[in-house]
Design a protein around this motif. Structure first.
Motif, PDB file in Angstrom:
ATOM      1  N   ASN A 140      44.881  13.181 -17.829  1.00  0.00           N
ATOM      2  CA  ASN A 140      45.958  13.548 -16.904  1.00  0.00           C
ATOM      3  C   ASN A 140      45.609  12.951 -15.554  1.00  0.00           C
ATOM      4  OD1 ASN A 140      47.579  15.535 -18.510  1.00  0.00           O
ATOM      5  ND2 ASN A 140      45.556  16.482 -18.666  1.00  0.00           N
ATOM      6  N   VAL A 152      52.518   6.752  -7.268  1.00  0.00           N
ATOM      7  CA  VAL A 152      52.727   7.200  -8.652  1.00  0.00           C
ATOM      8  C   VAL A 152      53.361   6.080  -9.490  1.00  0.00           C
ATOM      9  CG1 VAL A 152      54.007   8.856 -10.102  1.00  0.00           C
ATOM     10  CG2 VAL A 152      52.687   9.661  -8.128  1.00  0.00           C
ATOM     11  N   LYS A 168      53.955  11.739 -19.745  1.00  0.00           N
ATOM     12  CA  LYS A 168      53.654  13.182 -19.723  1.00  0.00           C
ATOM     13  C   LYS A 168      52.344  13.480 -19.028  1.00  0.00           C
ATOM     14  CE  LYS A 168      56.130  14.636 -23.763  1.00  0.00           C
ATOM     15  NZ  LYS A 168      56.079  15.494 -24.913  1.00  0.00           N
ATOM     16  N   PHE A 171      51.063  12.546 -12.774  1.00  0.00           N
ATOM     17  CA  PHE A 171      51.617  13.538 -11.847  1.00  0.00           C
ATOM     18  C   PHE A 171      51.361  13.137 -10.401  1.00  0.00           C
ATOM     19  CE2 PHE A 171      49.921  15.503 -15.656  1.00  0.00           C
ATOM     20  CZ  PHE A 171      50.974  16.280 -16.130  1.00  0.00           C
ATOM     21  N   THR A 278      56.057  19.083  -9.473  1.00  0.00           N
ATOM     22  CA  THR A 278      55.262  17.846  -9.422  1.00  0.00           C
ATOM     23  C   THR A 278      56.176  16.634  -9.571  1.00  0.00           C
ATOM     24  OG1 THR A 278      53.546  16.564 -10.582  1.00  0.00           O
ATOM     25  CG2 THR A 278      54.622  18.261 -11.857  1.00  0.00           C
ATOM     26  N   VAL A 280      57.115  13.428 -11.175  1.00  0.00           N
ATOM     27  CA  VAL A 280      56.865  12.787 -12.473  1.00  0.00           C
ATOM     28  C   VAL A 280      58.014  11.840 -12.826  1.00  0.00           C
ATOM     29  CG1 VAL A 280      55.521  14.717 -13.440  1.00  0.00           C
ATOM     30  CG2 VAL A 280      58.014  14.734 -13.639  1.00  0.00           C
ATOM     31  N   GLU A 281      57.790  11.026 -13.841  1.00  0.00           N
ATOM     32  CA  GLU A 281      58.921  10.255 -14.358  1.00  0.00           C
ATOM     33  C   GLU A 281      59.920  11.276 -14.886  1.00  0.00           C
ATOM     34  OE1 GLU A 281      58.164   6.890 -16.991  1.00  0.00           O
ATOM     35  OE2 GLU A 281      60.163   7.180 -17.821  1.00  0.00           O
ATOM     36  N   SER A 282      61.160  11.165 -14.425  1.00  0.00           N
ATOM     37  CA  SER A 282      62.093  12.273 -14.652  1.00  0.00           C
ATOM     38  C   SER A 282      63.475  11.755 -15.010  1.00  0.00           C
ATOM     39  CB  SER A 282      62.167  13.089 -13.356  1.00  0.00           C
ATOM     40  OG  SER A 282      63.181  14.058 -13.425  1.00  0.00           O
ATOM     41  N   TYR A 292      61.644   8.562 -10.717  1.00  0.00           N
ATOM     42  CA  TYR A 292      60.618   9.614 -10.550  1.00  0.00           C
ATOM     43  C   TYR A 292      61.201  10.661  -9.607  1.00  0.00           C
ATOM     44  CZ  TYR A 292      57.458   6.086 -12.406  1.00  0.00           C
ATOM     45  OH  TYR A 292      56.875   5.139 -13.198  1.00  0.00           O
ATOM     46  N   VAL A 304      53.173  17.137 -19.395  1.00  0.00           N
ATOM     47  CA  VAL A 304      54.542  17.609 -19.112  1.00  0.00           C
ATOM     48  C   VAL A 304      55.155  18.169 -20.395  1.00  0.00           C
ATOM     49  CG1 VAL A 304      56.893  16.908 -18.488  1.00  0.00           C
ATOM     50  CG2 VAL A 304      54.933  15.916 -17.276  1.00  0.00           C
TER      51      VAL A 304
END
Ligand SMILES: NC(=O)c1ccc[n+]([C@@H]2O[C@H](COP(=O)([O-])OP(=O)(O)OC[C@H]3O[C@@H](n4cnc5c(N)ncnc54)[C@H](O)[C@@H]3O)[C@@H](O)[C@H]2O)c1
Ligand SMILES: O=C(O)C[C@H](O)C(=O)O
Length: 343
Positions: A140, A152, A168, A171, A278, A280-282, A292, A304
């Protein structure tokens, strides 16, 4: 007598087996890259106090062995090792790590934005990400170095180029924004911050930090609301100003980083319902080209587990979100473009 001893042996056996399985589940190596710095030192201290950590690898281009020798005297079980600069020692520090925290890089001085750190910190994070992608591709990765909105995506591109990217497990640490949002609202309302939780979404810089006060059922109006939002968005500047050129938030950031690491460890060790905000890729704003985004994320054994939607917002919060998304897109694309041109 014989029967009694046998019974007590089997009880002991059961206890030992339980102890063994508990400790086996808790064998977690954590690496801190930038451990000699303002954040790195107190973060290492807090991680040494965490019983879920079994091994602590402290790496920096200067000072990590000293920090390691110091915290290693604390009487908790984890083993601490410090690593000097150099590719081999970096590789050794990272090998076997399940969590890698990166606070390596330069901090702001008064008058600077986080984006002003890009030129120096982008290459530091790129190099550390390359080493991690090779030595511990399944770890992680917790990125603290600014500008987080760009570092990131840089880390993601490095992992992609090595064929080991797992969205996943990457972060951007935005925990400090929710820590501040909770503390600052408690000061407005004269309440205990432990009881105040404010959702903060977006990214980690100025206008990209969007507190969603309405979701906590708190109604501030006019100047009071504007002042609160400004303080959450620019809390980092308060510290930068107060330190007068000697850096930015370190102690509160160490607390925030240790909190996020603890949440990941809890989730990795099977605890359910662990939620942290957090970056993150979203999927939340992918249709607007923002790949992100920070929102509440449920953490699980594999990193994630579930990205929570932003939820209901007021018209004013939507305006803040619109500004945030525009800036975020620019920051993300800048990181991706730079690392593609400077692999
Ligand atoms: N995400 C957040 O909420 C947040 C909060 C505070 C600070 N930050 C950022 O964290 C970063 C570090 O801040 P700080 O106050 O600890 O700075 P600092 O200068 O005190 O420490 C940084 C450390 O990084 C080390 N370093 C530099 N290059 C390195 C490399 N290639 N490999 C390993 N170590 C390296 C330095 O030797 C130093 O010890 C800054 O970019 C700052 O903006 C982020
Ligand atoms: O303000 C900074 O530059 C450091 C950090 O991002 C913070 O929010 O305190």
């Amino acid at each position: 007598m014989f029967a009694a001893r046998k019974a007590s042996q089997s009880v002991l056996g059961a206890v030992n087996r339980r102890a063994f399985s508990a400790s086996a589940a808790q064998l977690t190596k954590v690496a801190v890259l930038g451990a000699g710095g303002g954040i790195g030192q107190p973060l290492s201290l807090l991680l040494k106090l965490n019983p879920r950590v079994s091994e602590l690898a402290l790496y920096d281009i200067k000072g990590a062995p000293g920090v390691a020798a110091d915290v290693s005297h604390i009487n908790t079980k984890s083993v601490v090792k410090g690593y000097d600069a150099g590719a081999e020692s970096l590789k050794e520090a990272l090998t076997g790590a399940e969590i890698v925290l990166i606070p390596a890089g330069v901090p702001r001085k008064p008058g600077m934005t986080r984006d002003d750190l890009f030129n120096t910190n982008a290459s530091i994070v790129r190099e550390l990400a390359k080493a991690a992608a090779e030595a511990c591709p399944n770890a992680n990765m917790l990125i603290i170095s600014n500008p987080v909105n760009s570092t990131v995506p840089i880390t993601a591109e490095v992992f992609k180029s090595k064929g080991v990217y797992n969205p996943k497990r990457l972060f951007g640490v935005t925990t400090l924004d929710v820590v501040r949002a909770s503390r600052f609202i408690s000061q407005v309302k004269s309440t205990d911050p432990a009881n105040e939780s404010v959702t903060v979404v977006g990214g980690h810089s100025g206008a990209t930090i969007v507190p969603l006060l309405s979701q906590s059922g708190i109604e501030l109006k006019g100047e009071e609301l504007a002042a609160y939002i400004k303080r959450v968005q620019f809390g980092g500047d308060e510290v930068v100003q107060a330190k007068g050129g000697a850096g930015s938030a370190t102690l509160s950031m160490a607390m925030a980083g240790a909190r996020f690491a603890e949440s990941l460890l809890k989730a990795a060790q099977g605890e359910k319902g662990v939620i942290e905000p957090t970056f993150v890729e979203s999927p939340l704003y992918k249709d607007q080209g923002v790949t992100y985004f920070a929102s509440n994320v449920e953490l699980g054994k594999d990193g994630v587990e579930k990205i929570h939607p932003v939820g209901k917002v007021t018209a004013h919060e939507q305006e803040l979100l619109d500004v945030c998304l525009k800036d975020l897109k620019t920051n993300i694309e800048k990181g991706e473009k730079w690392v593609k041109e400077n692999p």
